[in-house]
Design a protein around this motif. Sequence first.
Motif, PDB file in Angstrom:
ATOM      1  N   SER A 141      -8.024 -10.776  11.555  1.00  0.00           N
ATOM      2  CA  SER A 141      -8.326 -10.006   9.985  1.00  0.00           C
ATOM      3  C   SER A 141      -9.799  -9.543   9.623  1.00  0.00           C
ATOM      4  O   SER A 141      -9.896  -7.986   9.312  1.00  0.00           O
ATOM      5  N   GLU A 144     -11.596  -6.882  11.568  1.00  0.00           N
ATOM      6  CA  GLU A 144     -11.644  -5.536  11.631  1.00  0.00           C
ATOM      7  C   GLU A 144     -12.234  -5.142  10.440  1.00  0.00           C
ATOM      8  O   GLU A 144     -12.443  -3.587  10.070  1.00  0.00           O
ATOM      9  N   SER A 211      -3.895   4.157  12.744  1.00  0.00           N
ATOM     10  CA  SER A 211      -4.648   2.832  13.593  1.00  0.00           C
ATOM     11  C   SER A 211      -6.695   3.788  12.810  1.00  0.00           C
ATOM     12  O   SER A 211      -7.211   2.179  12.778  1.00  0.00           O
ATOM     13  N   SER A 214      -6.193   2.205   9.694  1.00  0.00           N
ATOM     14  CA  SER A 214      -6.187   0.626   9.527  1.00  0.00           C
ATOM     15  C   SER A 214      -8.024  -0.269   9.883  1.00  0.00           C
ATOM     16  O   SER A 214      -7.772  -1.029   9.412  1.00  0.00           O
ATOM     17  N   GLY A 217      -9.767   0.446   6.726  1.00  0.00           N
ATOM     18  CA  GLY A 217      -9.688   0.187   6.072  1.00  0.00           C
ATOM     19  C   GLY A 217      -9.840   0.993   4.972  1.00  0.00           C
ATOM     20  O   GLY A 217     -10.360   2.388   4.767  1.00  0.00           O
ATOM     21  N   GLN A 221      -9.279  -2.823  -0.221  1.00  0.00           N
ATOM     22  CA  GLN A 221      -8.585  -3.864   0.396  1.00  0.00           C
ATOM     23  C   GLN A 221      -9.316  -4.634   1.026  1.00  0.00           C
ATOM     24  O   GLN A 221      -9.374  -5.924   0.853  1.00  0.00           O
ATOM     25  N   LYS A 225      -9.142  -8.390  -0.508  1.00  0.00           N
ATOM     26  CA  LYS A 225      -9.537  -9.381   1.319  1.00  0.00           C
ATOM     27  C   LYS A 225     -10.380 -11.065   0.646  1.00  0.00           C
ATOM     28  O   LYS A 225      -9.987 -12.091   1.042  1.00  0.00           O
ATOM     29  N   ASP A 305      -0.457  -3.728  16.813  1.00  0.00           N
ATOM     30  CA  ASP A 305      -1.820  -3.577  15.653  1.00  0.00           C
ATOM     31  C   ASP A 305      -0.746  -3.678  14.240  1.00  0.00           C
ATOM     32  O   ASP A 305      -0.679  -3.491  13.011  1.00  0.00           O
ATOM     33  N   ASP A 307      -1.049  -5.815  10.967  1.00  0.00           N
ATOM     34  CA  ASP A 307      -1.174  -5.419   9.386  1.00  0.00           C
ATOM     35  C   ASP A 307      -0.942  -6.969   8.753  1.00  0.00           C
ATOM     36  O   ASP A 307      -0.092  -7.658   8.455  1.00  0.00           O
ATOM     37  N   MET A 309      -2.759  -8.165   6.129  1.00  0.00           N
ATOM     38  CA  MET A 309      -2.946  -8.403   4.502  1.00  0.00           C
ATOM     39  C   MET A 309      -1.920  -9.515   4.105  1.00  0.00           C
ATOM     40  O   MET A 309      -2.446 -10.277   3.368  1.00  0.00           O
ATOM     41  N   TRP A 310      -0.612 -10.065   4.382  1.00  0.00           N
ATOM     42  CA  TRP A 310      -0.193 -10.473   3.695  1.00  0.00           C
ATOM     43  C   TRP A 310      -0.643 -11.832   4.286  1.00  0.00           C
ATOM     44  O   TRP A 310      -0.199 -13.008   3.221  1.00  0.00           O
TER      45      TRP A 310
END
Length: 349
Positions: A141, A144, A211, A214, A217, A221, A225, A305, A307, A309-310
């Motif tokens: 994470s 990215e 993408s 993503s 970002g 976001q 994070k 790809d 996510d 975030m979870w």
Amino acid sequence: MQLAIQLIFAQLGIDDVLDNGVATSQSIAQGWDKQWLDLLQNNTSNNLYGAITNLGIFFAVGTLLFFMLQFLRDLISYEYSRPISALIWPFIVVILLSNSGTGSILSNLTLGVRNFLNTVNQQVVASADADKMYQQALNMSIAEDIAGSLLRPCESLTGQQQSQCFVKAAEKVDNLWQKYRDTYGNKSWIVRLQNKVDNIRYGTGSVSEASFNSLLGSTVQTSIKNFLVSLQYAFQNLIEATMLLIAALGPIAVGGSLLPVAGKPIFAWLTGFLSIGIAKISFNIIAVLTAAVIVNGPGQDANVDPDLMWFIIFLGILAPVLSLLVAAAGGFAVFSAISNTASLVKERI
């Protein structure tokens, strides 16, 4: 590895930031170890622990009066069996609170239990995280966001200026990929992220708008994070600070154990100390197992790809809550076991 995902990467260099992050984590861990030694072993006659020990002795002297009253009552009511068994508590209190200046028996035992819990925690993490699953999942994470922080300024440009901007940004990110490969090997998730950046850099292949967005970002976001990653490190330091606080209050719990009550304060203190240790171990187990799901699942497929975030939300909020619930349940079980064992021993003596 706690890293700030900001433009500092472009100013200091990615290698410097990664190395500084590792050094900072190690420095914090060493700082906690030194604080434990300074509090519980070094010059305990004059430091904070020595003052709390004196307060515990004051409590012991005060509660001794209540203990003697209960002792005389039991002597009259139960003849000699129960009073004689109760006499062990004054001896225990005196032995534990004896302070030689280099730490009392209580402080040395407390430090020993803390070191044992840390050893168990390190063994659990080492055995469950042999392939550095946790670091990989977190860096999947973070990578990215690093790439996004470097590529985002190029989004507003057009034509040749945008292409040149992408090339310069991708060259900086190449250092990150090499750093990851040196640490984890040539993993699929590293290849996937590098391919996405290379497709933008060279203008080859097809990168969907989803993408592209993503990878880039958004600043919101990224800020969320950063906050959640910082929150989990804050929780880990809070656990360490709580263990140290409970350890420092040990002499008061021992001094109050002469009160003629069923639940001795020393049992509650020991339960609290062990519960925090259980919370620390539980959090690391939860984090490592969840990270393994990510690394062994979508992390192995260069075409996926995910996510993540979870995962950051889970580490920052849900895992601390779950580990505290597990610690509370475990602490209750430990307290019940200690209380029942003490009652059994008291009846047998």
